[in-house]
Motif scaffolding. Structure first.
Motif, PDB file in Angstrom:
ATOM      1  N   VAL A 282      57.390 -75.498 -21.962  1.00  0.00           N
ATOM      2  CA  VAL A 282      58.606 -76.127 -21.441  1.00  0.00           C
ATOM      3  C   VAL A 282      59.285 -76.893 -22.567  1.00  0.00           C
ATOM      4  CG1 VAL A 282      59.575 -77.732 -19.762  1.00  0.00           C
ATOM      5  CG2 VAL A 282      57.600 -76.325 -19.142  1.00  0.00           C
ATOM      6  N   THR A 283      60.559 -76.618 -22.777  1.00  0.00           N
ATOM      7  CA  THR A 283      61.346 -77.261 -23.818  1.00  0.00           C
ATOM      8  C   THR A 283      62.561 -77.916 -23.181  1.00  0.00           C
ATOM      9  OG1 THR A 283      60.674 -75.568 -25.413  1.00  0.00           O
ATOM     10  CG2 THR A 283      62.578 -76.903 -25.987  1.00  0.00           C
ATOM     11  N   ILE A 284      62.803 -79.171 -23.497  1.00  0.00           N
ATOM     12  CA  ILE A 284      63.994 -79.868 -23.008  1.00  0.00           C
ATOM     13  C   ILE A 284      64.832 -80.281 -24.206  1.00  0.00           C
ATOM     14  CG2 ILE A 284      64.875 -81.872 -21.737  1.00  0.00           C
ATOM     15  CD1 ILE A 284      62.428 -81.813 -20.004  1.00  0.00           C
ATOM     16  N   ASN A 285      66.088 -79.833 -24.209  1.00  0.00           N
ATOM     17  CA  ASN A 285      66.995 -80.112 -25.334  1.00  0.00           C
ATOM     18  C   ASN A 285      66.337 -79.768 -26.673  1.00  0.00           C
ATOM     19  OD1 ASN A 285      69.067 -80.971 -23.639  1.00  0.00           O
ATOM     20  ND2 ASN A 285      68.397 -83.088 -23.700  1.00  0.00           N
ATOM     21  N   ASP A 286      65.732 -78.577 -26.707  1.00  0.00           N
ATOM     22  CA  ASP A 286      65.124 -78.021 -27.928  1.00  0.00           C
ATOM     23  C   ASP A 286      63.879 -78.760 -28.393  1.00  0.00           C
ATOM     24  OD1 ASP A 286      67.130 -76.037 -28.088  1.00  0.00           O
ATOM     25  OD2 ASP A 286      68.466 -77.421 -29.150  1.00  0.00           O
ATOM     26  N   GLN A 287      63.322 -79.618 -27.571  1.00  0.00           N
ATOM     27  CA  GLN A 287      62.091 -80.324 -27.924  1.00  0.00           C
ATOM     28  C   GLN A 287      60.960 -79.895 -26.981  1.00  0.00           C
ATOM     29  OE1 GLN A 287      62.759 -84.556 -27.941  1.00  0.00           O
ATOM     30  NE2 GLN A 287      63.886 -84.506 -29.868  1.00  0.00           N
ATOM     31  N   ILE A 288      59.867 -79.390 -27.564  1.00  0.00           N
ATOM     32  CA  ILE A 288      58.701 -79.027 -26.766  1.00  0.00           C
ATOM     33  C   ILE A 288      58.014 -80.308 -26.312  1.00  0.00           C
ATOM     34  CG2 ILE A 288      56.471 -77.857 -26.790  1.00  0.00           C
ATOM     35  CD1 ILE A 288      57.575 -75.956 -28.879  1.00  0.00           C
ATOM     36  N   LEU A 289      57.793 -80.428 -25.016  1.00  0.00           N
ATOM     37  CA  LEU A 289      57.337 -81.706 -24.479  1.00  0.00           C
ATOM     38  C   LEU A 289      55.841 -81.777 -24.194  1.00  0.00           C
ATOM     39  CD1 LEU A 289      60.204 -82.762 -22.084  1.00  0.00           C
ATOM     40  CD2 LEU A 289      59.873 -83.270 -24.492  1.00  0.00           C
ATOM     41  N   SER A 290      55.131 -80.649 -24.310  1.00  0.00           N
ATOM     42  CA  SER A 290      53.706 -80.718 -24.011  1.00  0.00           C
ATOM     43  C   SER A 290      53.000 -79.512 -24.612  1.00  0.00           C
ATOM     44  CB  SER A 290      53.471 -80.744 -22.495  1.00  0.00           C
ATOM     45  OG  SER A 290      53.652 -79.458 -21.943  1.00  0.00           O
ATOM     46  N   GLU A 291      51.698 -79.525 -24.529  1.00  0.00           N
ATOM     47  CA  GLU A 291      50.909 -78.354 -24.887  1.00  0.00           C
ATOM     48  C   GLU A 291      51.211 -77.236 -23.888  1.00  0.00           C
ATOM     49  OE1 GLU A 291      48.844 -77.938 -27.530  1.00  0.00           O
ATOM     50  OE2 GLU A 291      49.647 -79.876 -28.197  1.00  0.00           O
ATOM     51  N   PRO A 292      51.000 -75.987 -24.278  1.00  0.00           N
ATOM     52  CA  PRO A 292      51.268 -74.873 -23.350  1.00  0.00           C
ATOM     53  C   PRO A 292      50.425 -74.970 -22.076  1.00  0.00           C
ATOM     54  CG  PRO A 292      50.994 -74.065 -25.592  1.00  0.00           C
ATOM     55  CD  PRO A 292      50.592 -75.517 -25.610  1.00  0.00           C
ATOM     56  N   PHE A 293      51.006 -74.472 -20.994  1.00  0.00           N
ATOM     57  CA  PHE A 293      50.268 -74.352 -19.737  1.00  0.00           C
ATOM     58  C   PHE A 293      49.556 -73.007 -19.769  1.00  0.00           C
ATOM     59  CE2 PHE A 293      53.539 -77.390 -18.835  1.00  0.00           C
ATOM     60  CZ  PHE A 293      53.013 -78.252 -17.882  1.00  0.00           C
ATOM     61  N   THR A 294      48.238 -73.047 -19.882  1.00  0.00           N
ATOM     62  CA  THR A 294      47.468 -71.812 -20.028  1.00  0.00           C
ATOM     63  C   THR A 294      46.789 -71.377 -18.735  1.00  0.00           C
ATOM     64  OG1 THR A 294      45.532 -73.071 -20.761  1.00  0.00           O
ATOM     65  CG2 THR A 294      47.041 -72.281 -22.463  1.00  0.00           C
ATOM     66  N   GLU A 295      46.881 -72.191 -17.705  1.00  0.00           N
ATOM     67  CA  GLU A 295      46.199 -71.867 -16.451  1.00  0.00           C
ATOM     68  C   GLU A 295      46.761 -70.581 -15.862  1.00  0.00           C
ATOM     69  OE1 GLU A 295      44.745 -74.179 -12.401  1.00  0.00           O
ATOM     70  OE2 GLU A 295      46.145 -75.120 -13.788  1.00  0.00           O
ATOM     71  N   PRO A 296      45.914 -69.592 -15.568  1.00  0.00           N
ATOM     72  CA  PRO A 296      46.394 -68.322 -15.004  1.00  0.00           C
ATOM     73  C   PRO A 296      47.175 -68.545 -13.712  1.00  0.00           C
ATOM     74  CG  PRO A 296      44.097 -68.145 -15.651  1.00  0.00           C
ATOM     75  CD  PRO A 296      44.464 -69.602 -15.754  1.00  0.00           C
ATOM     76  N   GLY A 297      48.282 -67.895 -13.591  1.00  0.00           N
ATOM     77  CA  GLY A 297      49.069 -67.968 -12.366  1.00  0.00           C
ATOM     78  C   GLY A 297      50.103 -69.069 -12.344  1.00  0.00           C
ATOM     79  N   PHE A 298      50.072 -69.986 -13.313  1.00  0.00           N
ATOM     80  CA  PHE A 298      51.005 -71.109 -13.226  1.00  0.00           C
ATOM     81  C   PHE A 298      52.446 -70.672 -13.519  1.00  0.00           C
ATOM     82  CE2 PHE A 298      53.075 -75.080 -14.722  1.00  0.00           C
ATOM     83  CZ  PHE A 298      52.945 -75.783 -13.536  1.00  0.00           C
ATOM     84  N   PHE A 299      52.625 -69.786 -14.509  1.00  0.00           N
ATOM     85  CA  PHE A 299      53.982 -69.305 -14.781  1.00  0.00           C
ATOM     86  C   PHE A 299      54.537 -68.573 -13.570  1.00  0.00           C
ATOM     87  CE2 PHE A 299      56.802 -65.849 -16.243  1.00  0.00           C
ATOM     88  CZ  PHE A 299      57.822 -66.611 -16.779  1.00  0.00           C
ATOM     89  N   GLU A 300      53.718 -67.745 -12.948  1.00  0.00           N
ATOM     90  CA  GLU A 300      54.150 -67.042 -11.743  1.00  0.00           C
ATOM     91  C   GLU A 300      54.547 -68.027 -10.653  1.00  0.00           C
ATOM     92  OE1 GLU A 300      52.435 -63.859  -8.425  1.00  0.00           O
ATOM     93  OE2 GLU A 300      51.329 -64.230 -10.288  1.00  0.00           O
TER      94      GLU A 300
END
Length: 202
Positions: free
Chosen positions: A159-177
């Motif tokens: 997740v990026t807000i105003n071109d700044q990445i705000l956290s580590e990637p969400f790697t949990e399966p199914g979360f993007f879906e």
């Protein structure tokens, strides 16, 4: 001067060509402007060129809240087709009015809750809480501010807000879906926006 009639075979060919062109998805060369927000026809992500699948407007009551555009490697006319694509994916959102960021985060949580069964929602609880914390970091998203939700194979959801990445990637399966279910699930936040993101008209 009279123009001679086309032979029947030519007429059939022209008719078939016209029909096939009308059935094509949005051309890669076409940008879309939604409420003065321009969505470029392509974007680069993880070394891949993504095409604009569709773009539309999120409305709440009489208000225009934000414009959103979906970028994929290949055209998708459904959420299932989008999720089946193995490559990177991007949802770009641009605010059309000032919104409290924490309130927006809560609306995302409600949207995921609406599209998930209780068991799945419980399994994703840690990622859901972290998503809420991301939006709670900012007091407000101003008109013109933007954020992206990117799926990066081998990395996870970023997740990026105003071109700044705000956290580590969400790697949990199914979360993007689950996250995309807010806009493209069976109970989307805005049915017109869902249709537009999938290449239709809102």
């Amino acid at each position: 001067m009279l123009i001679p009639a086309l032979p029947a075979a030519w007429r059939r060919h022209v008719a078939a060509l016209t029909l096939s062109l009308s059935a094509l998805p949005l051309a890669a060369a076409d940008a879309i402007t939604v409420a003065d927000v321009r969505f470029a026809p392509t974007q680069q992500l993880q070394g891949q060129q993504l095409q604009l699948n569709g773009a539309g407007l999120r409305r709440k009551a009489a208000f225009k809240v934000y414009a959103a555009g979906l970028y994929l490697e290949q055209h998708a006319g459904s959420a299932a087709q989008m999720l089946a694509q193995p490559g990177p994916k991007r949802l770009r959102v641009v605010m059309l009015r000032d919104v409290n960021a924490e309130e927006l985060g809560r609306s995302f949580l409600r949207g995921m809750q609406d599209s998930l069964d209780r068991s799945t929602f419980s399994k994703l609880a840690p990622s859901l809480l972290r998503m809420g914390e991301i939006f709670a970091q900012g007091k407000a998203l101003k008109t013109g501010d933007g954020f992206t939700i990117d799926w990066l194979p081998g990395t996870g959801m970023v997740v990026t807000i105003n071109d700044q990445i705000l956290s580590e990637p969400f790697t949990e399966p199914g979360f993007f879906e689950a996250m995309m279910g807010i806009w493209l699930g069976p109970h989307p936040a805005d049915a017109g926006l869902k249709q537009a993101l999938l290449g239709g008209s809102s």
